[in-house]
Design a protein around this motif. Sequence first.
Motif, PDB file in Angstrom:
ATOM      1  N   ALA A  93       1.392  -1.683  -0.344  1.00 25.80           N
ATOM      2  CA  ALA A  93      -0.154   0.346   0.296  1.00 25.80           C
ATOM      3  C   ALA A  93       0.605   0.803  -0.134  1.00 25.80           C
ATOM      4  O   ALA A  93       2.183   1.571   0.769  1.00 25.80           O
ATOM      5  CB  ALA A  93      -0.775   0.432   1.215  1.00 25.80           C
ATOM      6  N   LEU A  94       0.654   2.715  -0.875  1.00 28.18           N
ATOM      7  CA  LEU A  94       0.840   3.644  -0.721  1.00 28.18           C
ATOM      8  C   LEU A  94      -0.112   4.759  -0.118  1.00 28.18           C
ATOM      9  O   LEU A  94      -1.397   4.466  -0.091  1.00 28.18           O
ATOM     10  CB  LEU A  94       1.081   3.874  -1.899  1.00 28.18           C
ATOM     11  CG  LEU A  94       2.382   3.158  -1.760  1.00 28.18           C
ATOM     12  CD1 LEU A  94       2.781   3.370  -3.981  1.00 28.18           C
ATOM     13  CD2 LEU A  94       4.193   3.633  -1.561  1.00 28.18           C
ATOM     14  N   PRO A  95       0.369   5.963   0.438  1.00 26.72           N
ATOM     15  CA  PRO A  95       0.044   6.815   0.302  1.00 26.72           C
ATOM     16  C   PRO A  95      -0.689   7.579  -0.426  1.00 26.72           C
ATOM     17  O   PRO A  95      -0.018   7.664  -2.108  1.00 26.72           O
ATOM     18  CB  PRO A  95       0.269   8.168   0.659  1.00 26.72           C
ATOM     19  CG  PRO A  95       2.113   7.325   1.795  1.00 26.72           C
ATOM     20  CD  PRO A  95       1.724   6.225   0.216  1.00 26.72           C
ATOM     21  N   CYS A  96      -2.299   7.829  -0.335  1.00 22.77           N
ATOM     22  CA  CYS A  96      -3.529   8.513  -1.578  1.00 22.77           C
ATOM     23  C   CYS A  96      -4.349   9.397  -1.081  1.00 22.77           C
ATOM     24  O   CYS A  96      -4.360   9.615  -0.147  1.00 22.77           O
ATOM     25  CB  CYS A  96      -3.555   7.347  -2.294  1.00 22.77           C
ATOM     26  SG  CYS A  96      -5.227   6.689  -0.804  1.00 22.77           S
ATOM     27  N   ASP A  97      -5.159   9.818  -2.082  1.00 14.61           N
ATOM     28  CA  ASP A  97      -6.145  11.201  -1.787  1.00 14.61           C
ATOM     29  C   ASP A  97      -7.560  10.685  -1.327  1.00 14.61           C
ATOM     30  O   ASP A  97      -8.315  11.315  -1.638  1.00 14.61           O
ATOM     31  CB  ASP A  97      -6.090  11.849  -2.664  1.00 14.61           C
ATOM     32  CG  ASP A  97      -4.297  13.120  -3.418  1.00 14.61           C
ATOM     33  OD1 ASP A  97      -4.038  12.685  -2.490  1.00 14.61           O
ATOM     34  OD2 ASP A  97      -3.661  12.875  -4.390  1.00 14.61           O
ATOM     35  N   ASP A  98      -7.384   9.085  -1.192  1.00 11.96           N
ATOM     36  CA  ASP A  98      -8.964   8.775  -0.663  1.00 11.96           C
ATOM     37  C   ASP A  98      -8.844   8.634   0.758  1.00 11.96           C
ATOM     38  O   ASP A  98      -8.609   7.980   1.423  1.00 11.96           O
ATOM     39  CB  ASP A  98      -9.017   7.531  -1.659  1.00 11.96           C
ATOM     40  CG  ASP A  98      -9.871   6.974  -1.813  1.00 11.96           C
ATOM     41  OD1 ASP A  98     -11.409   7.528  -1.231  1.00 11.96           O
ATOM     42  OD2 ASP A  98     -10.796   5.875  -2.349  1.00 11.96           O
ATOM     43  N   ALA A  99     -10.038   9.904   0.658  1.00  7.31           N
ATOM     44  CA  ALA A  99     -10.380   9.968   2.346  1.00  7.31           C
ATOM     45  C   ALA A  99     -10.912   8.880   3.071  1.00  7.31           C
ATOM     46  O   ALA A  99     -10.820   8.278   3.501  1.00  7.31           O
ATOM     47  CB  ALA A  99     -11.223  10.820   2.620  1.00  7.31           C
TER      48      ALA A  99
END
Length: 654
Positions: free
Chosen positions: A327-333
Amino acid sequence: MTLSFVNVKKKRVGYRRATSNNNNLNGSAGGEEAAPRYLLLVAILLAFLGGFVLGKQESTPTTVSAVWSRLAEAIGRDPEFSVDHLLGELTKTRLQLEETFRVEYGGDYYGRLYDQIQIQNHIFLASPMSRDRLKRRLMMKIVQTLIDPSKEVSFVWATAGDSSAAGHGNMLNQSYTAVLERTVQPAFQALGLQFVARNYAMSWYQSAPELALCMESVYGTDLDVLNWDFSMQDGQTHSYKTELWAERATMHPSLPLLFFVDNSAASSRLSMLQNKLESNGVGFVFVDKMAMDRVRSRVPPTVATSTAIVPEALQNWICPGGAVEGALPCDDAMRYFVCDQFETGQECLAAKYKTLTGCDAGQKSNHPGWKEHQFKGMLLGHYFLDVLEEALIALDAMKHPNGQVAAIRSQVILDRLEKMHQRDVRNATQAPIPVTYDGVDEELMSRITPSLLFRGNGVCHTALLPAQSRFLGHTTQSSLIGSSEGGYDTGMNKVLCHPVHNQLPLAYESSDRMRCPSAKIDHRDFFYLRNQDGWLHKTVPNHAELQAYQRSPAQGIIIICLQICPMDKCSDDYVGFAQVSSQHGHAKVDIKVDGSEVKELLTLDHRCHVLKGEDGIRWGPGKAGDGQYKLSFKLHVKMKGLDYSVKMSSIIVL
């Protein structure tokens, strides 16, 4: 860099010669004069003589420790192991642990991940004042075992946090709290101590107001460390909730040290708290998750590496592109800004969890897998072991000030440490109180008063799990006493629930009881009110709760918190308190306090409400004048069809 375990004996001698101050932990002997050195020679001679005489009796096994114990009592010395002995035991245990860790991660990677410089200077950030407070806490525990080895002495850690901290998606024994306990337990046992780590994190919950006001009932009254790990739920927009939680922690009867697990990017709120809390007498350790990320980056992707070479703890931990467990950081709240990488991280995703069949609930992108929990738990363990060693060295310096041979008695040292702790307690209780709480409008805040909200003694009657009040039988005044593993009063299955003697029952949803109890212990239990039940009653606090938690007279402010709805999406049969004074909608709730009608519910939080009567929000000392209140509830349903109900998670009296 490989974490090396220094020769603690050499370190101790150098420490003793270097200073008698010991970072404000040491002090004078309080007027107590050391025993003359000739008494030591006499004691040694008597020991040999006693051993010779007793040894002639074959039925009397003679040991040096037994003879020394008798002689020590005769000449007024402590019949206890020396700190040198304890340091030696700790060193042996740490060397054994290091060997285990090297096998777990391999010699090369172990040194990269558990680098002492990174652990002490970058991951765990504590001022000398806070580190001294942690050392003092450990010293007090050690001295208690020296004074009375037969007494069971525990050092208690509790994790407060969200589903990520709870370890959802993993087995309970894979959470970082469980890993911490396993890591340090052998070392603590070598010193005659027990390390108890409670994982009382709960999914969907923010740190306040309910958990902040129910702190003692949920986490217990015997804490040494209380760990905040709500970064996923509190986020950056609810700093005022973090502040309320921290302020309530300063009023905890044991004044625990506070650990905060968060990103350094959020350090603005935490640095503000740290400066204030430390000056108020509270120990504060900031655990930087971003520093952990930097240390983890020392491990290269291990997807394509032979499993025969790379230990399991490293296999498929880091995937190409830096995807941690896939997993990676993303913009999905909706995914709490952590997204699975199905194209590049598939092999890591497949190896993220290691659970039993049927224990896969909660396996989401934002929930760390077992490798991440193990990494964090072992980092915490290494930090504790380092401070534990420093505590022993500091204790040795206190027992032998200025290098003197004769030791100061342990009871004298314990009294001195207790005096320092009580000074911190006084500072905490007398510290300035915040004047605002962003979650409450000014009018309600003026009625409650900041002093009562932030510092007032409260008693919480809670249905939440996990909670010490549930396990100890306080909530139901039950003789059933258990733990997170079971044995406590579970209440009634909602489907089979029936009130007894018109008392508001404690209930649970069968769907919330997983078929895999070894993977989840946090449950949204509730006090259950239905239309067909008529008037139901509840006396709060009950006698067991008064005895366990009340330290000062109640001011008569009553707060009721409703069961939380995940994602704020409640079922169709859910009745909230918005209907309590409304003639519209599908249902209405009537509430009375000691027979007087509740006229209005004032919003403290979207789930927690303050009861207001004819004369305001203060209900006096209770009908009997003992701080107990008889609450009565009745649900009126206006529309037929669904089986409407009210589910209350906590009733709080301030």
